[in-house]
Scaffold this motif. Structure first.
Motif, PDB file in Angstrom:
ATOM      1  N   HIS A 204      47.977  36.859  33.837  1.00 53.27           N
ATOM      2  CA  HIS A 204      48.253  37.995  34.719  1.00 53.27           C
ATOM      3  C   HIS A 204      47.843  39.295  34.032  1.00 53.27           C
ATOM      4  O   HIS A 204      47.670  39.358  32.818  1.00 53.27           O
ATOM      5  CB  HIS A 204      49.735  38.038  35.116  1.00 53.27           C
ATOM      6  CG  HIS A 204      50.689  38.231  33.977  1.00 53.27           C
ATOM      7  ND1 HIS A 204      51.067  39.480  33.522  1.00 53.27           N
ATOM      8  CD2 HIS A 204      51.365  37.334  33.196  1.00 53.27           C
ATOM      9  CE1 HIS A 204      51.923  39.353  32.528  1.00 53.27           C
ATOM     10  NE2 HIS A 204      52.119  38.058  32.309  1.00 53.27           N
ATOM     11  N   ASP A 205      47.652  40.309  34.847  1.00 53.46           N
ATOM     12  CA  ASP A 205      47.276  41.632  34.360  1.00 53.46           C
ATOM     13  C   ASP A 205      46.040  41.576  33.462  1.00 53.46           C
ATOM     14  O   ASP A 205      46.004  42.154  32.371  1.00 53.46           O
ATOM     15  CB  ASP A 205      48.453  42.287  33.631  1.00 53.46           C
ATOM     16  CG  ASP A 205      49.612  42.572  34.584  1.00 53.46           C
ATOM     17  OD1 ASP A 205      49.499  43.505  35.387  1.00 53.46           O
ATOM     18  OD2 ASP A 205      50.611  41.825  34.535  1.00 53.46           O
ATOM     19  N   SER A 231      47.381  35.950  38.464  1.00 57.44           N
ATOM     20  CA  SER A 231      47.947  36.979  39.333  1.00 57.44           C
ATOM     21  C   SER A 231      47.692  38.379  38.799  1.00 57.44           C
ATOM     22  O   SER A 231      47.402  38.584  37.615  1.00 57.44           O
ATOM     23  CB  SER A 231      49.463  36.754  39.496  1.00 57.44           C
ATOM     24  OG  SER A 231      50.128  36.919  38.262  1.00 57.44           O
ATOM     25  N   ASP A 232      47.794  39.345  39.718  1.00 56.32           N
ATOM     26  CA  ASP A 232      47.847  40.772  39.401  1.00 56.32           C
ATOM     27  C   ASP A 232      46.716  41.212  38.476  1.00 56.32           C
ATOM     28  O   ASP A 232      46.940  41.867  37.446  1.00 56.32           O
ATOM     29  CB  ASP A 232      49.205  41.123  38.770  1.00 56.32           C
ATOM     30  CG  ASP A 232      50.367  40.761  39.685  1.00 56.32           C
ATOM     31  OD1 ASP A 232      50.403  41.251  40.822  1.00 56.32           O
ATOM     32  OD2 ASP A 232      51.227  39.966  39.258  1.00 56.32           O
ATOM     33  N   SER A 233      45.493  40.864  38.856  1.00 55.24           N
ATOM     34  CA  SER A 233      44.351  41.156  37.986  1.00 55.24           C
ATOM     35  C   SER A 233      43.203  41.774  38.758  1.00 55.24           C
ATOM     36  O   SER A 233      43.073  41.570  39.973  1.00 55.24           O
ATOM     37  CB  SER A 233      43.880  39.870  37.292  1.00 55.24           C
ATOM     38  OG  SER A 233      44.901  39.348  36.448  1.00 55.24           O
ATOM     39  N   ASN A 255      47.492  38.248  44.359  1.00 53.22           N
ATOM     40  CA  ASN A 255      47.309  39.680  44.094  1.00 53.22           C
ATOM     41  C   ASN A 255      46.123  39.956  43.181  1.00 53.22           C
ATOM     42  O   ASN A 255      46.219  40.699  42.197  1.00 53.22           O
ATOM     43  CB  ASN A 255      48.586  40.284  43.491  1.00 53.22           C
ATOM     44  CG  ASN A 255      49.797  40.095  44.385  1.00 53.22           C
ATOM     45  OD1 ASN A 255      49.687  40.101  45.615  1.00 53.22           O
ATOM     46  ND2 ASN A 255      50.950  39.920  43.772  1.00 53.22           N
ATOM     47  N   CYS A 286      45.372  38.658  48.265  1.00 56.02           N
ATOM     48  CA  CYS A 286      44.195  39.132  47.529  1.00 56.02           C
ATOM     49  C   CYS A 286      43.351  40.082  48.381  1.00 56.02           C
ATOM     50  O   CYS A 286      43.347  40.002  49.615  1.00 56.02           O
ATOM     51  CB  CYS A 286      43.344  37.958  47.068  1.00 56.02           C
ATOM     52  SG  CYS A 286      44.201  36.849  45.917  1.00 56.02           S
TER      53      CYS A 286
END
Length: 415
Positions: A204-205, A231-233, A255, A286
């Motif tokens: 993530h990130d 996620s979240d990238s 996401n 997304c």
């Protein structure tokens, strides 16, 4: 009393000399087992001199220092150990971080690591390789710079389906219980990250970046792995932002902002013999910006039998995407006979936004093993720059059993 004081001072002096000697030894050879549990590559000889005039000598030296630090950390018995790569710029050739280790491992990258551009140094197609580790964290806010621009010209995969890929930047093989976060991958030579034969892998990130015309620079490729979460990238590349290969099961993608690139893809599948089935793939929340494809499933014709099932694309936003929804079972150059990859139970829910082409939905399945259990609910796509009238976009479907629900723009296919 004076004698005792003199003896105490003498003992204290000896202790101080021993302590200074120990510290000097540690600075030359790195931390020893049982101290802070942090193994700093600088203590093993690494110098943040990534701009050295002699890149090959520099990269070999730094590679050796990185591996020495890893071996020491991996063998330490404190239950967990940290390999620290401080701020600065380092040049390395191929690096293998191999287990099993005595405890869990953290690799904290604060600096920038640059890959040598001499491809003759790569005996296998990866730069940083994490292998056979149970309990791994990679973090720190640092950057892996593959320096791919110097070698992309050698990629001939556009002309040959049997080409040899250039090295991936980071490959995880037989890794369990891993978390990778707050890392940047820049300008990989081929795949940025490759996750293969892994279990319980979370990322993530991440920031993954390469130009839109860079060849085969998939942001993350996942194959033969179970329970993977991305996620979240932010991912922008010259190929798929995320690609799901054979044998991937229970994969969650959430996401992600994708673009440029070729979108988020399941496949390609069916290119090789004995491929394992794909199942349990979830892509939710997304956004795809300016990509050539949106959400895509692709299989090769002439493939051996396998299956791709239980796939969900939900709450997806398309922003100027050329081909928003695609199933392509005629992918690639082999056109001998229909694909034998059976696609079933695929859900598209709440997919909205803009398409650069009038054909916003293209479902082309195999005539030998038609797609079954395809569901499309609340699809709302329009051509970029045009009104939202239903006749501004169209759909095409073949060899597929599809059920439709809710809003359908473009209009539902005749199936």
């Amino acid at each position: 009393m004076a004698v005792i004081t003199e003896r105490f001072q003498a003992i204290l002096a000896l202790v101080l000399i021993a302590l200074l000697s120990f510290m000097a030894e540690a600075s030359r050879h790195g931390p020893v087992e049982g101290d802070s549990g942090v193994f700093d590559v600088a203590s093993y000889g690494a110098k943040a001199d990534g701009e050295s005039d002699d890149a090959m000598v520099s990269s070999n030296f730094e590679t050796h220092a990185f591996v020495k630090a890893w071996v020491a950390a991996c063998k330490s018995s404190g239950g967990s150990a940290k390999l620290a790569i401080p701020t600065g710029t380092y040049m390395t050739g191929p690096v293998v971080f191999q287990g099993p280790c005595k405890g869990s491992m953290t690799v904290e990258v604060q600096g920038t690591i640059k890959a040598t551009t001499d491809v003759s140094q790569y005996s296998s197609p990866e730069w940083f390789s994490f292998e056979n580790i149970d309990g791994l964290m990679v973090n720190g806010g640092g950057t892996f710079d593959g320096q791919g621009a110097a070698v992309w010209k050698y990629n001939d995969c556009k002309d040959s389906s049997d080409c040899q890929l250039l090295p991936a930047s980071i490959k995880f093989t037989w890794v369990k219980n891993a978390v990778v976060h707050e890392i940047t991958s820049l300008n990989s030579k081929a795949f940025h990250m490759h996750v293969v034969d892994c279990d319980n892998f979370k990322a993530h990130d991440l920031t993954i970046t390469a130009p839109g015309d860079s060849p085969n620079t998939d942001g993350m490729h996942i194959s033969r792995s179970n329970h993977v979460s991305i996620s979240d990238s932010q991912i922008g590349t010259g190929d798929d932002c995320i690609s799901i290969g054979q044998g991937a099961t229970q994969v969650s993608i959430q996401n992600i902002v994708c673009g440029p690139g070729h979108g988020i893809s399941v496949g390609s599948l069916g290119k090789y013999k004995d491929e394992k089935d794909v199942s349990g793939i979830s892509v939710t929340g997304c956004t795809l910006k300016g990509t050539t494809n949106g959400v895509r499933i692709k299989t090769w014709p002439g493939s051996p039998p396998s299956q791709a099932s239980s796939i969900a694309f939900e709450d997806i936003t398309m922003d100027s995407v050329k081909n928003p929804i695609v199933i392509d079972q005629n992918y690639g150059s082999h056109k001998s006979r229909p694909s034998q990859v059976k696609i079933s139970n695929v859900r598209y829910t709440n997919i909205k936004g803009t398409s650069l082409s009038p054909m916003a939905v293209s479902i082309v399945c195999s005539s030998d093993v038609p797609c079954t259990g395809i569901e499309m609910t609340d699809i709302d796509l329009q051509v970029e720059g045009k009104s939202s009238k239903s006749d501004s976009v169209s759909s095409s479907c073949s060899n597929a059993k599809i059920t439709f629900g809710g809003k359908q723009n473009p209009p539902a296919c005749d199936v």
